[in-house]
Design a protein around this motif. Structure first.
Motif, PDB file in Angstrom:
ATOM      1  N   UNK A  95      -3.772   4.609  -1.269  1.00 20.59           N
ATOM      2  CA  UNK A  95      -4.406   5.529  -0.467  1.00 20.59           C
ATOM      3  C   UNK A  95      -4.552   6.720  -1.023  1.00 20.59           C
ATOM      4  N   UNK A  96      -5.791   6.990  -1.745  1.00 26.24           N
ATOM      5  CA  UNK A  96      -5.772   8.312  -2.436  1.00 26.24           C
ATOM      6  C   UNK A  96      -5.720   9.550  -1.802  1.00 26.24           C
ATOM      7  N   UNK A  97      -6.320   9.756  -0.374  1.00 30.42           N
ATOM      8  CA  UNK A  97      -6.084  10.744   0.307  1.00 30.42           C
ATOM      9  C   UNK A  97      -4.827  11.020   0.778  1.00 30.42           C
ATOM     10  N   UNK A  98      -4.004  10.125   1.260  1.00 23.98           N
ATOM     11  CA  UNK A  98      -2.876  10.108   1.822  1.00 23.98           C
ATOM     12  C   UNK A  98      -1.978  10.844   0.433  1.00 23.98           C
ATOM     13  N   UNK A 115       0.986  -1.054  -0.019  1.00 24.03           N
ATOM     14  CA  UNK A 115      -0.079  -0.193  -0.003  1.00 24.03           C
ATOM     15  C   UNK A 115       0.876   1.060  -0.145  1.00 24.03           C
ATOM     16  N   UNK A 116       2.019   1.085   0.853  1.00 22.09           N
ATOM     17  CA  UNK A 116       2.775   2.332   0.715  1.00 22.09           C
ATOM     18  C   UNK A 116       3.398   2.358  -0.634  1.00 22.09           C
ATOM     19  N   UNK A 117       4.074   1.273  -1.217  1.00 25.66           N
ATOM     20  CA  UNK A 117       4.517   1.799  -2.413  1.00 25.66           C
ATOM     21  C   UNK A 117       3.659   2.214  -3.584  1.00 25.66           C
ATOM     22  N   UNK A 118       2.370   1.672  -3.584  1.00 23.29           N
ATOM     23  CA  UNK A 118       1.447   2.110  -4.354  1.00 23.29           C
ATOM     24  C   UNK A 118       1.014   3.457  -4.340  1.00 23.29           C
ATOM     25  N   UNK A 151      -1.125  -0.936  -8.872  1.00 20.59           N
ATOM     26  CA  UNK A 151      -1.343  -1.057  -7.613  1.00 20.59           C
ATOM     27  C   UNK A 151      -2.939  -0.837  -7.365  1.00 20.59           C
ATOM     28  N   UNK A 152      -3.622   0.357  -7.701  1.00 19.05           N
ATOM     29  CA  UNK A 152      -4.974   0.600  -7.763  1.00 19.05           C
ATOM     30  C   UNK A 152      -5.821  -0.419  -8.054  1.00 19.05           C
ATOM     31  N   UNK A 153      -5.501  -1.309  -9.071  1.00 18.23           N
ATOM     32  CA  UNK A 153      -6.325  -2.382  -9.482  1.00 18.23           C
ATOM     33  C   UNK A 153      -6.552  -3.360  -8.509  1.00 18.23           C
ATOM     34  N   UNK A 154      -5.605  -3.221  -7.649  1.00 15.40           N
ATOM     35  CA  UNK A 154      -5.870  -4.353  -6.272  1.00 15.40           C
ATOM     36  C   UNK A 154      -6.006  -3.510  -5.166  1.00 15.40           C
ATOM     37  N   UNK A 155      -6.509  -2.411  -5.168  1.00 22.76           N
ATOM     38  CA  UNK A 155      -7.055  -1.608  -4.014  1.00 22.76           C
ATOM     39  C   UNK A 155      -5.715  -1.102  -3.076  1.00 22.76           C
TER      40      UNK A 155
END
Length: 258
Positions: free
Chosen positions: A203-206, A47-50, A196-200
């Motif tokens: 974190x769009x807000x961050x 999640x951090x990398x995406x 990465x977004x394709x697998x959620x």
């Protein structure tokens, strides 16, 4: 949803990364991953990398605008380099998602040490480039594919690879290579973020808060660079040392968690 405090911290971290980029001209984006991981507080390495990839890509496209206005972007070279690079970024990010998160952080920390080493090397002088020759395109495709693959795997901008790659394959002077590299950094980062977004795993807000702080930080860093131009060598050494310390901390945390 991130808390208000976490959002403020994300903006401050984004400002610091962009300030560093504006001040020393490279290496700053690689700090996005450890800052989002240890300071902002996202725990999942993927999640951090995406999230980092999206933030770095957006900042790169924003910073591309003044370079383009100043005529420091070689668009034909940029498109050739990015065309193969986005394929490499797609492949690299797909492989990265399959790697265990803690192992990925260990590889990332080792890469940070390599970046610090490159920052300490003296920059070679290059004569101004001429028009792009037909023979340059295969070199641009090859180096773009490799740089994009590493960029996607680690979720970084990869400017430390892209700038020398463009200087070699173009060829072009460093000022134009830096401006041109931003298009590739944005394209590679966006490809990685989409994967990465394709697998959620974004974190769009961050990411948005990180970018918002980066706009201000980049402006301050560019202004400070003009006043501290004669101390650029010392700044590079300090910044490289900081990258090594962060890398050692990442190695300690990652090995301790295994």
């Amino acid at each position: 949803m991130p808390s208000l405090t976490q959002g403020v911290v994300a903006a401050l971290c984004g400002g610091f990364v962009s300030f560093s980029l504006g001040l020393v001209g490279g290496g700053g984006s690689i700090l996005a991953v450890p800052l989002i991981l240890y300071v902002v507080g996202l725990k999942d390495p993927h999640l951090v990398i995406g999230t980092s990839a999206l933030a770095v890509a957006t900042n790169a496209y924003i910073n591309l605008i003044p370079h383009a206005r100043a005529g420091r972007v070689r668009w034909r070279a940029a498109f050739s380099f990015a065309a193969s690079g986005v394929i490499g970024a797609a492949i690299g990010s797909s492989i990265g998602k399959l790697v265990d998160g803690h192992s990925l952080l260990i590889y990332f920390a080792l890469l940070m040490c390599f970046v610090a080493f490159l920052m300490l090397r003296p920059k070679a002088a290059h004569a101004p480039g001429q028009t792009l020759s037909p023979g340059a395109h295969p070199r641009l495709w090859g180096t773009g594919l490799g740089a994009g693959g590493l960029s996607g795997f680690f979720g970084i901008g990869g400017g430390f690879l892209i700038v020398p790659g463009l200087m070699f394959a173009g060829p072009m002077p460093i000022a134009e290579a830096i401006g041109t590299s931003l298009f590739a950094v944005g394209s590679f980062g966006l490809t990685t973020a989409i994967n990465y977004a394709l697998t959620s795993q974004v974190d769009w807000t961050i990411a948005i808060e990180f970018v918002a702080g980066g706009v201000i930080g980049g402006w301050l860093g560019a202004r400070a660079a003009g006043h501290l131009a004669n101390k650029r060598g010392a700044l590079n050494r300090i910044f490289a040392g900081m990258i090594v310390l962060v890398a050692l901390y990442m190695l300690y945390q990652s090995l301790h968690a295994r």
